[in-house]
Design a protein around this motif. Structure first.
Motif, PDB file in Angstrom:
ATOM      1  N   THR A  65       0.840  -1.198   0.000  1.00  0.00           N
ATOM      2  CA  THR A  65       0.000   0.000   0.000  1.00  0.00           C
ATOM      3  C   THR A  65       0.877   1.251   0.000  1.00  0.00           C
ATOM      4  O   THR A  65       0.654   2.176  -0.775  1.00  0.00           O
ATOM      5  CB  THR A  65      -0.949   0.001   1.212  1.00  0.00           C
ATOM      6  OG1 THR A  65      -1.785  -1.158   1.144  1.00  0.00           O
ATOM      7  CG2 THR A  65      -1.812   1.254   1.238  1.00  0.00           C
ATOM      8  N   ILE A  96      -8.091   1.587   6.840  1.00  0.00           N
ATOM      9  CA  ILE A  96      -8.271   2.836   7.603  1.00  0.00           C
ATOM     10  C   ILE A  96      -6.947   3.268   8.227  1.00  0.00           C
ATOM     11  O   ILE A  96      -6.542   4.436   8.149  1.00  0.00           O
ATOM     12  CB  ILE A  96      -9.361   2.664   8.672  1.00  0.00           C
ATOM     13  CG1 ILE A  96     -10.727   2.528   7.999  1.00  0.00           C
ATOM     14  CG2 ILE A  96      -9.357   3.830   9.660  1.00  0.00           C
ATOM     15  CD1 ILE A  96     -11.841   2.061   8.923  1.00  0.00           C
ATOM     16  N   CYS A  99      -4.480   4.501   5.569  1.00  0.00           N
ATOM     17  CA  CYS A  99      -4.820   5.833   5.043  1.00  0.00           C
ATOM     18  C   CYS A  99      -4.042   6.915   5.790  1.00  0.00           C
ATOM     19  O   CYS A  99      -3.593   7.895   5.188  1.00  0.00           O
ATOM     20  CB  CYS A  99      -6.316   6.117   5.185  1.00  0.00           C
ATOM     21  SG  CYS A  99      -7.343   5.417   3.885  1.00  0.00           S
ATOM     22  N   HIS A 100      -3.879   6.712   7.078  1.00  0.00           N
ATOM     23  CA  HIS A 100      -3.224   7.722   7.914  1.00  0.00           C
ATOM     24  C   HIS A 100      -1.706   7.664   7.861  1.00  0.00           C
ATOM     25  O   HIS A 100      -1.038   8.643   8.198  1.00  0.00           O
ATOM     26  CB  HIS A 100      -3.721   7.581   9.353  1.00  0.00           C
ATOM     27  CG  HIS A 100      -5.153   7.953   9.478  1.00  0.00           C
ATOM     28  ND1 HIS A 100      -6.176   7.084   9.167  1.00  0.00           N
ATOM     29  CD2 HIS A 100      -5.737   9.112   9.831  1.00  0.00           C
ATOM     30  CE1 HIS A 100      -7.334   7.693   9.338  1.00  0.00           C
ATOM     31  NE2 HIS A 100      -7.099   8.922   9.736  1.00  0.00           N
ATOM     32  N   TYR A 101      -1.142   6.555   7.448  1.00  0.00           N
ATOM     33  CA  TYR A 101       0.305   6.424   7.395  1.00  0.00           C
ATOM     34  C   TYR A 101       0.870   6.361   5.986  1.00  0.00           C
ATOM     35  O   TYR A 101       1.978   6.824   5.746  1.00  0.00           O
ATOM     36  CB  TYR A 101       0.775   5.192   8.190  1.00  0.00           C
ATOM     37  CG  TYR A 101       0.742   5.444   9.665  1.00  0.00           C
ATOM     38  CD1 TYR A 101       1.813   6.055  10.313  1.00  0.00           C
ATOM     39  CD2 TYR A 101      -0.375   5.118  10.416  1.00  0.00           C
ATOM     40  CE1 TYR A 101       1.780   6.316  11.675  1.00  0.00           C
ATOM     41  CE2 TYR A 101      -0.420   5.370  11.779  1.00  0.00           C
ATOM     42  CZ  TYR A 101       0.661   5.969  12.401  1.00  0.00           C
ATOM     43  OH  TYR A 101       0.625   6.234  13.747  1.00  0.00           O
ATOM     44  N   GLY A 103      -0.924   7.489   3.300  1.00  0.00           N
ATOM     45  CA  GLY A 103      -1.578   8.530   2.518  1.00  0.00           C
ATOM     46  C   GLY A 103      -2.992   8.110   2.137  1.00  0.00           C
ATOM     47  O   GLY A 103      -3.273   6.932   1.927  1.00  0.00           O
ATOM     48  N   TRP A 104      -3.848   9.109   2.108  1.00  0.00           N
ATOM     49  CA  TRP A 104      -5.257   8.836   1.855  1.00  0.00           C
ATOM     50  C   TRP A 104      -5.510   8.173   0.500  1.00  0.00           C
ATOM     51  O   TRP A 104      -6.271   7.204   0.430  1.00  0.00           O
ATOM     52  CB  TRP A 104      -6.078  10.118   2.001  1.00  0.00           C
ATOM     53  CG  TRP A 104      -7.463   9.792   2.456  1.00  0.00           C
ATOM     54  CD1 TRP A 104      -8.560   9.653   1.673  1.00  0.00           C
ATOM     55  CD2 TRP A 104      -7.872   9.512   3.789  1.00  0.00           C
ATOM     56  NE1 TRP A 104      -9.646   9.309   2.439  1.00  0.00           N
ATOM     57  CE2 TRP A 104      -9.252   9.225   3.754  1.00  0.00           C
ATOM     58  CE3 TRP A 104      -7.214   9.474   5.018  1.00  0.00           C
ATOM     59  CZ2 TRP A 104      -9.980   8.917   4.888  1.00  0.00           C
ATOM     60  CZ3 TRP A 104      -7.949   9.180   6.153  1.00  0.00           C
ATOM     61  CH2 TRP A 104      -9.320   8.896   6.068  1.00  0.00           C
ATOM     62  N   PRO A 105      -4.889   8.626  -0.574  1.00  0.00           N
ATOM     63  CA  PRO A 105      -5.142   7.958  -1.858  1.00  0.00           C
ATOM     64  C   PRO A 105      -4.747   6.483  -1.851  1.00  0.00           C
ATOM     65  O   PRO A 105      -5.490   5.634  -2.356  1.00  0.00           O
ATOM     66  CB  PRO A 105      -4.294   8.755  -2.853  1.00  0.00           C
ATOM     67  CG  PRO A 105      -4.174  10.113  -2.234  1.00  0.00           C
ATOM     68  CD  PRO A 105      -4.077   9.845  -0.757  1.00  0.00           C
ATOM     69  N   GLY A 107      -4.424   4.421   0.797  1.00  0.00           N
ATOM     70  CA  GLY A 107      -5.319   3.693   1.692  1.00  0.00           C
ATOM     71  C   GLY A 107      -6.715   3.541   1.107  1.00  0.00           C
ATOM     72  O   GLY A 107      -7.360   2.502   1.268  1.00  0.00           O
ATOM     73  N   SER A 108      -7.172   4.563   0.411  1.00  0.00           N
ATOM     74  CA  SER A 108      -8.490   4.496  -0.234  1.00  0.00           C
ATOM     75  C   SER A 108      -8.509   3.460  -1.346  1.00  0.00           C
ATOM     76  O   SER A 108      -9.498   2.742  -1.530  1.00  0.00           O
ATOM     77  CB  SER A 108      -8.865   5.861  -0.809  1.00  0.00           C
ATOM     78  OG  SER A 108      -8.994   6.800   0.217  1.00  0.00           O
ATOM     79  N   ARG A 109      -7.423   3.395  -2.064  1.00  0.00           N
ATOM     80  CA  ARG A 109      -7.326   2.386  -3.126  1.00  0.00           C
ATOM     81  C   ARG A 109      -7.374   0.982  -2.526  1.00  0.00           C
ATOM     82  O   ARG A 109      -8.018   0.081  -3.063  1.00  0.00           O
ATOM     83  CB  ARG A 109      -6.037   2.611  -3.907  1.00  0.00           C
ATOM     84  CG  ARG A 109      -5.999   1.913  -5.221  1.00  0.00           C
ATOM     85  CD  ARG A 109      -4.873   2.452  -6.061  1.00  0.00           C
ATOM     86  NE  ARG A 109      -4.819   1.678  -7.290  1.00  0.00           N
ATOM     87  CZ  ARG A 109      -3.912   1.833  -8.206  1.00  0.00           C
ATOM     88  NH1 ARG A 109      -2.974   2.739  -8.070  1.00  0.00           N
ATOM     89  NH2 ARG A 109      -3.921   1.087  -9.288  1.00  0.00           N
ATOM     90  N   ALA A 111      -8.826   0.241   0.353  1.00  0.00           N
ATOM     91  CA  ALA A 111     -10.198   0.064   0.840  1.00  0.00           C
ATOM     92  C   ALA A 111     -11.127  -0.383  -0.286  1.00  0.00           C
ATOM     93  O   ALA A 111     -11.972  -1.263  -0.097  1.00  0.00           O
ATOM     94  CB  ALA A 111     -10.701   1.356   1.475  1.00  0.00           C
TER      95      ALA A 111
END
Length: 122
Positions: A65, A96, A99-101, A103-105, A107-109, A111
């Motif tokens: 990730t 989740i 996402c915080h470690y 990066g949001w993109p 982590g979102s991918r 998810a």
């Protein structure tokens, strides 16, 4: 009796472990890259003591990730679900957390991939 019994011990162990980890049938391959993958990574590294398969999956999913290894995540996430190493809840929590470690993109991918894998498993 294994379909790999006619192969050298190291290759047999590697291919059997690859099938366990990936959750699909493997065949023997050729070349140095395949040899290192089967004989070293899977016959040796994935069989070392000290980490469970769940631990290894979590580490690998986090690394993939964070480094953008989405192509390998598309193999590892469904395999983690089908093997029972990680369930849907654990994978959702990992996304989740990452996402915080990572990066949001990224982590979102992950998810999105988790939800697709969960839906396919049903």
């Amino acid at each position: 009796m294994s379909k790999f019994d006619d192969l050298p011990e190291e290759r047999r162990r590697g291919l059997e472990r690859m099938e366990e980890v990936y959750g699909f049938d493997m065949t023997d391959g050729s070349g140095d890259f395949f040899a290192l993958t089967a004989d070293h990574l899977f016959a040796e590294i994935w069989n070392r003591p000290g980490l469970s398969d769940r631990d290894r999956r979590l580490l690998l999913i986090g690394l993939l990730t964070g480094t953008g290894g989405h192509d390998v995540l598309t193999i590892q996430v469904p395999a983690a679900l089908s093997s029972g190493d990680l369930d849907a809840e654990a994978l959702r929590e990992a996304a989740i957390f990452l996402c915080h470690y990572a990066g949001w993109p990224a982590g979102s991918r992950l998810a999105t991939l988790v939800e697709q894998s969960v839906a396919q498993q049903r």
